[in-house]
Design a protein around this motif. Sequence first.
Motif, short mmCIF file in Angstrom:
data_model
loop_
_atom_site.label_atom_id
_atom_site.label_comp_id
_atom_site.label_asym_id
_atom_site.label_seq_id
_atom_site.Cartn_x
_atom_site.Cartn_y
_atom_site.Cartn_z
N LEU A 204 113.70 37.94 121.71
CA LEU A 204 112.48 37.10 121.71
C LEU A 204 112.28 36.56 123.12
O LEU A 204 111.43 37.03 123.86
CB LEU A 204 112.62 35.97 120.69
CG LEU A 204 112.74 36.40 119.22
CD1 LEU A 204 113.18 35.24 118.34
CD2 LEU A 204 111.42 36.97 118.73
N GLY A 205 113.07 35.57 123.50
CA GLY A 205 113.01 35.04 124.86
C GLY A 205 111.86 34.08 125.08
O GLY A 205 111.02 33.85 124.21
N GLY B 15 108.67 33.48 125.86
CA GLY B 15 107.46 34.28 125.99
C GLY B 15 106.32 33.52 126.66
O GLY B 15 105.37 34.12 127.15
N ARG B 16 106.40 32.21 126.63
CA ARG B 16 105.37 31.44 127.32
C ARG B 16 105.93 30.16 127.93
O ARG B 16 105.18 29.26 128.31
CB ARG B 16 104.23 31.11 126.38
CG ARG B 16 104.68 30.39 125.12
CD ARG B 16 103.47 29.93 124.38
NE ARG B 16 103.82 29.53 123.03
CZ ARG B 16 102.95 29.01 122.20
NH1 ARG B 16 101.72 28.82 122.58
NH2 ARG B 16 103.31 28.66 120.98
N SER C 277 107.00 38.08 126.70
CA SER C 277 105.77 37.70 125.98
C SER C 277 105.38 38.71 124.90
O SER C 277 104.46 38.45 124.12
CB SER C 277 104.61 37.56 126.98
OG SER C 277 104.88 36.54 127.90
N ARG C 278 106.04 39.86 124.89
CA ARG C 278 105.70 40.92 123.93
C ARG C 278 104.19 41.14 123.95
O ARG C 278 103.62 41.34 125.01
CB ARG C 278 106.25 40.57 122.54
CG ARG C 278 107.79 40.57 122.57
CD ARG C 278 108.42 40.05 121.31
NE ARG C 278 108.23 38.63 121.18
CZ ARG C 278 108.28 37.96 120.03
NH1 ARG C 278 108.49 38.62 118.91
NH2 ARG C 278 108.11 36.66 120.01
N ALA D 141 101.80 39.04 123.33
CA ALA D 141 101.01 37.81 123.43
C ALA D 141 100.72 37.43 124.88
O ALA D 141 101.16 38.09 125.81
CB ALA D 141 101.74 36.69 122.70
N ASP D 142 99.95 36.34 125.06
CA ASP D 142 99.38 36.06 126.38
C ASP D 142 100.14 35.02 127.22
O ASP D 142 99.76 34.75 128.35
CB ASP D 142 97.92 35.60 126.21
CG ASP D 142 97.79 34.37 125.32
OD1 ASP D 142 98.84 33.79 124.95
OD2 ASP D 142 96.65 33.99 124.99
N GLY D 143 101.16 34.42 126.64
CA GLY D 143 101.92 33.43 127.42
C GLY D 143 101.24 32.08 127.55
O GLY D 143 101.72 31.21 128.27
N ARG D 144 100.14 31.91 126.85
CA ARG D 144 99.37 30.66 126.97
C ARG D 144 99.51 29.79 125.73
O ARG D 144 100.04 30.22 124.70
CB ARG D 144 97.89 30.98 127.21
CG ARG D 144 97.61 31.63 128.56
CD ARG D 144 97.98 30.71 129.70
NE ARG D 144 97.62 31.24 131.01
CZ ARG D 144 98.06 30.72 132.15
NH1 ARG D 144 98.89 29.67 132.14
NH2 ARG D 144 97.71 31.24 133.31
N ARG E 77 92.26 32.44 120.17
CA ARG E 77 93.20 32.38 119.05
C ARG E 77 92.45 32.59 117.72
O ARG E 77 91.34 32.09 117.56
CB ARG E 77 93.88 31.00 118.98
CG ARG E 77 94.89 30.73 120.07
CD ARG E 77 96.16 31.56 119.91
NE ARG E 77 97.14 31.28 120.95
CZ ARG E 77 97.22 31.91 122.12
NH1 ARG E 77 96.37 32.88 122.41
NH2 ARG E 77 98.14 31.58 123.00
N ASP F 210 116.21 30.72 116.85
CA ASP F 210 115.76 30.58 118.24
C ASP F 210 115.13 29.21 118.48
O ASP F 210 114.83 28.86 119.62
CB ASP F 210 114.75 31.69 118.59
CG ASP F 210 113.63 31.82 117.58
OD1 ASP F 210 113.94 32.00 116.38
OD2 ASP F 210 112.45 31.71 117.96
N ASN F 211 114.95 28.44 117.43
CA ASN F 211 114.36 27.11 117.58
C ASN F 211 115.38 26.00 117.32
O ASN F 211 115.00 24.87 117.03
CB ASN F 211 113.16 26.95 116.65
CG ASN F 211 111.99 27.82 117.08
OD1 ASN F 211 111.89 28.22 118.24
ND2 ASN F 211 111.09 28.12 116.16
N ASP G 218 110.89 22.90 120.20
CA ASP G 218 109.80 23.79 119.79
C ASP G 218 108.95 23.18 118.68
O ASP G 218 109.07 23.52 117.50
CB ASP G 218 110.32 25.17 119.37
CG ASP G 218 110.45 26.09 120.59
OD1 ASP G 218 110.33 25.58 121.72
OD2 ASP G 218 110.66 27.30 120.41
#
Length: 527
Positions: free
Chosen positions: A108-109, A111-112, A140-141, A143-146, A184, A279-280, A289
């Motif tokens: 996962l990492g 991502g944003r 970010s896979r 997705a947009d990182g935002r 979104r 991951d959370n 998160d």
Amino acid sequence: MPGTSMLQGMNFDFDNRLLAELPGDAETGPRRREVRHALWSRVSPTPVAAPRTLAVSREMTEILGLGEVDIVSEQFAQVFAGNMLLPGMDPFASNYGGHQFGHWAGQLGDGRAISLGETINAAGQRWELQLKGAGPTPYSRSADGRAVLRSSIREFLCSEAMHHLGVPTTRALSLVATGEDVVRDMFYDGHPKPEPGAVVCRVAPSFLRFGHFELPSSRGEVEVLRQLLDFAIRRDFPHLQGSGETLYADWFTEVSTRTARLVAEWMRVGFVHGVMNTDNLSILGLTIDYGPYGWIDAYDPDWTPNTTDAGGRRYRFGWQPAVARWNLVRLAQAISPLFAGGEALQAGIDAFGAAYSAADRDNIARKLGLSECRDDDAALIRDLHALMQAAEVDMTLWFRALMDFDADAPTLTPFDHAFYDAAKRDTHAPQFHDWLQRYAARLRDAPLPAADRREKMRLANPKYVLRNYLAQQVIDRAEAGDMAGIGELLEVMRRPCDEQPGNERFAAKRPDWARDRAGCSMLSCSS
Ligand code: AMP
Ligand code: MG
């Protein structure tokens, strides 16, 4: 080597140990990829069109040594939107995996989230500064990182509200609007629309999660796993001494204990995380998160705020202790290659149960104003909870009113305002009267001095919590261009246990209009 920056007064000492001491990715930049044998990737925030500081946390600016001049400066908005780096900042995204809704999800990492660096403040404390919503990273896979403004307001406010409630949490320094839209599909129903974007700078001594350990372990990268654990102990648990398996076992037991205390605190204040994936979960036992979290209005252990969770309700309020334990078992499995046998890890898991039950009993004593929690007190609160659920009673208002309970005149009248449904109140009134009689008898048996009891209860039972509808009202105003509500609500949440005359409207129970409204009664993961 710590690097020092001094630019127009913003003065940070950086000591970026994670980058210095853990293996990193040879490639730099946001190209999406699998990153193996490495725990981080260098990547810069993507600049945004028009940064504007919407809110800061006064306490966090003080901790970081920032003055009023810094906070209102153009440079502050630029730095904490990701448009400008200060000397010593060395941005990176970290690499982790996780179990999502019970299933292994692989890499996962961040991502944003992009960390700017680890700063050491004047008191010698380490605080990592991390921008959330700062643009794409290798993780970010698709997705947009935002991040959108609404979810950023929620993260900013709740981080600080939790801190003031005494609940361990990552903190928030700032909320900066980007001046750019983010698209979104809020209800995942094929109606994407542009929404205003924002960046939160969150702050914590460490952002390491259970999932950081799971990923190298899942790949058989045992040396990376060992390096990570040695590093986590050195940097984040320096008080742990010893070596080898004993040290690792002590570490795991401490993570377990901290996690237990954290979840007990969530249960005390009525907080539902909503996405307790591995991951959370923070190894420091911090709330981390803030996504589709929610606060209990009418007491209901089966409630989950997360629409994605509505089917299985895995992350419902009442299941949080069990889920935390399940996550710890995943962490134990992840680090098990560093152990010859399973006994020490099993002991660490058992420590969760003991620590949770001790913290829970302590909370029962505090919430009920008792000098200690006896076995029959656990039954007393269990019966109360069952009644509150059946009769739809507001958790926060009930316990706050209990502080003024008169054991010599046990009546339900002082609790009237905590009921959502008058008919249900009347139906259950006889049982509530019985319960209040039992409670009165308990108070007479081994009583605390009245003033001490009241003070103990006042500090355990907040008057002001970040009710879902309060956050949504602030968001509605902000999306219409009025940002003043953010600071107003933060100000109230700074003193959750004080009476705050004049602010009573922020302690009101959920209004009818909010009962089934998105953002108030349920939240999607879209953020
Ligand atoms: P969450 O459910 O918010 O904990 O996120 C799970 C994973 O999705 C994490 O790896 C996040 O970094 C990633 N993620 C969530 N939203 C975005 C986004 N807008 N852009 C890139 N990655 C994201
Ligand atoms: Mg997450």
